[in-house]
Design a protein around this motif. Structure first.
Motif, short mmCIF file in Angstrom:
data_model
loop_
_atom_site.label_atom_id
_atom_site.label_comp_id
_atom_site.label_asym_id
_atom_site.label_seq_id
_atom_site.Cartn_x
_atom_site.Cartn_y
_atom_site.Cartn_z
N LEU A 53 8.41 26.63 33.06
CA LEU A 53 7.76 25.70 33.99
C LEU A 53 8.76 25.02 34.91
CD1 LEU A 53 5.23 24.02 31.51
CD2 LEU A 53 4.74 25.78 33.22
N GLY A 54 9.92 24.68 34.36
CA GLY A 54 10.91 23.95 35.14
C GLY A 54 11.61 24.78 36.19
N ALA A 55 11.74 26.09 35.95
CA ALA A 55 12.49 26.94 36.88
C ALA A 55 11.92 26.89 38.30
CB ALA A 55 12.54 28.37 36.35
N PRO A 56 10.63 27.19 38.51
CA PRO A 56 10.12 27.13 39.88
C PRO A 56 10.01 25.71 40.40
CG PRO A 56 8.34 27.64 38.35
CD PRO A 56 9.61 27.70 37.56
N LEU A 57 9.59 24.76 39.53
CA LEU A 57 9.41 23.38 39.98
C LEU A 57 10.71 22.77 40.46
CD1 LEU A 57 7.70 20.81 40.23
CD2 LEU A 57 8.22 20.33 37.82
N MET A 58 11.75 22.83 39.65
CA MET A 58 13.02 22.23 40.01
C MET A 58 13.69 22.96 41.17
SD MET A 58 12.87 19.76 37.96
CE MET A 58 14.45 19.00 38.33
N THR A 59 13.49 24.27 41.24
CA THR A 59 14.08 25.04 42.35
C THR A 59 13.47 24.64 43.68
OG1 THR A 59 14.55 26.91 40.88
CG2 THR A 59 14.52 27.35 43.25
N LEU A 60 12.15 24.49 43.72
CA LEU A 60 11.49 24.09 44.97
C LEU A 60 11.88 22.66 45.35
CD1 LEU A 60 7.95 25.66 44.46
CD2 LEU A 60 9.77 26.42 46.00
N LEU A 61 11.99 21.78 44.36
CA LEU A 61 12.46 20.42 44.66
C LEU A 61 13.89 20.45 45.19
CD1 LEU A 61 11.08 18.41 41.59
CD2 LEU A 61 10.24 18.37 43.96
N GLY A 62 14.67 21.42 44.72
CA GLY A 62 16.06 21.52 45.12
C GLY A 62 16.27 21.97 46.55
#
Length: 403
Positions: A53-62
């Motif tokens: 779950l964190g991989a796409p979420l944090m990447t897009l926030l990044g």
């Protein structure tokens, strides 16, 4: 190789330690919280799902900050999660801490893979990615066995405090060594998501889920398997994890070397051999020496797939690699979660501690089938494009201009 790869490897070392050290401490954690071994296995599953779950979420926030700044923020999140785990008063709080730490995992390796690949020449990209992942594999030679020993001797909470300190070192390494890069410009969610319409990207991710899931089906329950079946003492698990880590280091470096030259053949060999070795582990687990040799082979063959699978996703998702790269890291951990859950099911069903090895063998064999399908589709597409080019009419020659 650029010095910045060392910083990425340091961060990977801390993340790898917290991901894998729980395998050697499951009995201690289960006893402390008074839960069963399969229930304690949710600490593996929860971490893995958090990565997914964190991989796409944090990447897009990044995409709103520079890659270096995002890597630093991710290491900060990792530190917080491990502190929460170390101080957890009940099992649910520890599980929450594991999930918080896991949110940094996928994006760190995903963004780190892109940074590593951008630092070197095109023909060295897989080798650079492998160099970063060396931190993850070395963690299994040094960090995980040492953390297991400390956890068994001084308490598992001490291990997670030290893991948080590793995160601090990783944060400082990124701040000092990774060069500043401009914030990605013109990045749109729709543009990044377009990569997932490529069937080859999806097939590579499915291979990642199934192939690496095969490794975790066996390794998640390595402690009870080795103590109850092979006859090792609990203290021996430490050096068994060292052997697993040594196999990982060797397999990762070999996979990175050959992925730049013969990517698909590398996948065929490693996935096929992994399925065979996992199946044999149901037998070799009953003998101390044979079990130790098998553990080395599982680590080597499992991590030999990592650089080629990550490079294949980057190659196929050309133009929008960051999100696809991070999601593929999530795919590794989706495989971990799936296999840990399936392994717990077969143990809870009374099939014994070696039953997860059969689960792993089936998963790895399924990944091999997908690799063959992917290659066949690629050849068919290339052949179709060649026929179109060969059958096309020559472009008309423009008449000379008259004045």
């Amino acid at each position: 190789m650029p010095l910045a790869l060392l910083a990425l490897a340091i961060g990977a070392f801390g993340i790898g330690t917290t991901e894998f050290v729980i395998m050697g401490l499951l009995p201690e954690v289960a006893a402390d919280f008074q839960v069963s071994i399969p229930t304690a296995g949710f600490l593996v599953t929860g971490y893995a799902l958090g990565v997914v779950l964190g991989a796409p979420l944090m990447t897009l926030l990044g995409t709103r900050v520079t890659r270096k700044r995002m890597l630093m923020l991710l290491m900060g999140l990792f530190i917080v999660g491990n502190v929460v785990s170390a101080l957890a008063p009940v099992f649910g709080v520890m599980l929450a801490g594991r999930v918080v730490a896991s949110l940094a995992h996928g994006a760190f390796f995903g963004i780190g893979s892109v940074v590593a690949a951008d630092l070197v020449a095109p023909q060295k990209k897989a080798g650079a990615i492998a160099m970063m992942f060396t931190g993850l594999t070395v963690a299994n030679v040094v960090g995980v066995p040492l953390g297991t020993y400390i956890g068994q001797s001084a308490g598992w909470r001490t291990t997670f405090v030290l893991v948080a300190l590793l995160g601090v070192i990783g944060l400082l390494g990124v701040a000092k060594l990774v060069p500043e890069q401009p914030k990605p410009e013109g990045v749109r969610v729709r543009h990044e998501l377009a990569a997932f319409r490529n069937v080859q990207v999806l097939l590579a991710m499915a291979m990642t889920v199934l192939g690496f899931g095969g490794v975790f089906a066996a390794i998640t329950y390595i402690t009870p398997m080795m103590t109850e079946i092979a006859g090792y003492s609990a203290s021996s698990v430490t050096w068994l994890l060292v052997l697993f880590g040594l196999g990982m280091v060797g397999g990762n470096l070999v996979g990175g070397r050959f992925a730049d030259r013969h990517l698909m053949p590398m996948l065929y060999v490693s996935l096929g051999a992994l399925a065979l070795v996992l199946g044999l582990f149901t037998v070799t687990a009953h003998n101390k020496i044979a079990a130790a040799v098998t553990i080395v082979l599982i680590g080597a063959l499992g991590f030999a797939t990592v650089p080629p699978l990550q490079k294949r996703v980057l190659d196929q998702a050309v133009g929008a690699p960051t999100l696809a790269s991070a999601v593929n890291i999530g795919a590794f951990n989706l495989g971990n979660a799936l296999s840990a859950w399936l392994g717990g099911l077969v143990i809870a069903a009374g099939l014994g501690y070696t039953a997860p090895n059969w689960v792993g063998a089936v998963l790895a064999a399924s990944a091999l089938v997908l690799a063959v399908v992917s290659s066949l589709l690629e050849r068919r597409t290339a052949g179709a494009e060649g026929r179109i080019v060969a059958g096309s009419s020559p472009a008309p020659v423009a008449a000379p201009a008259r004045h």
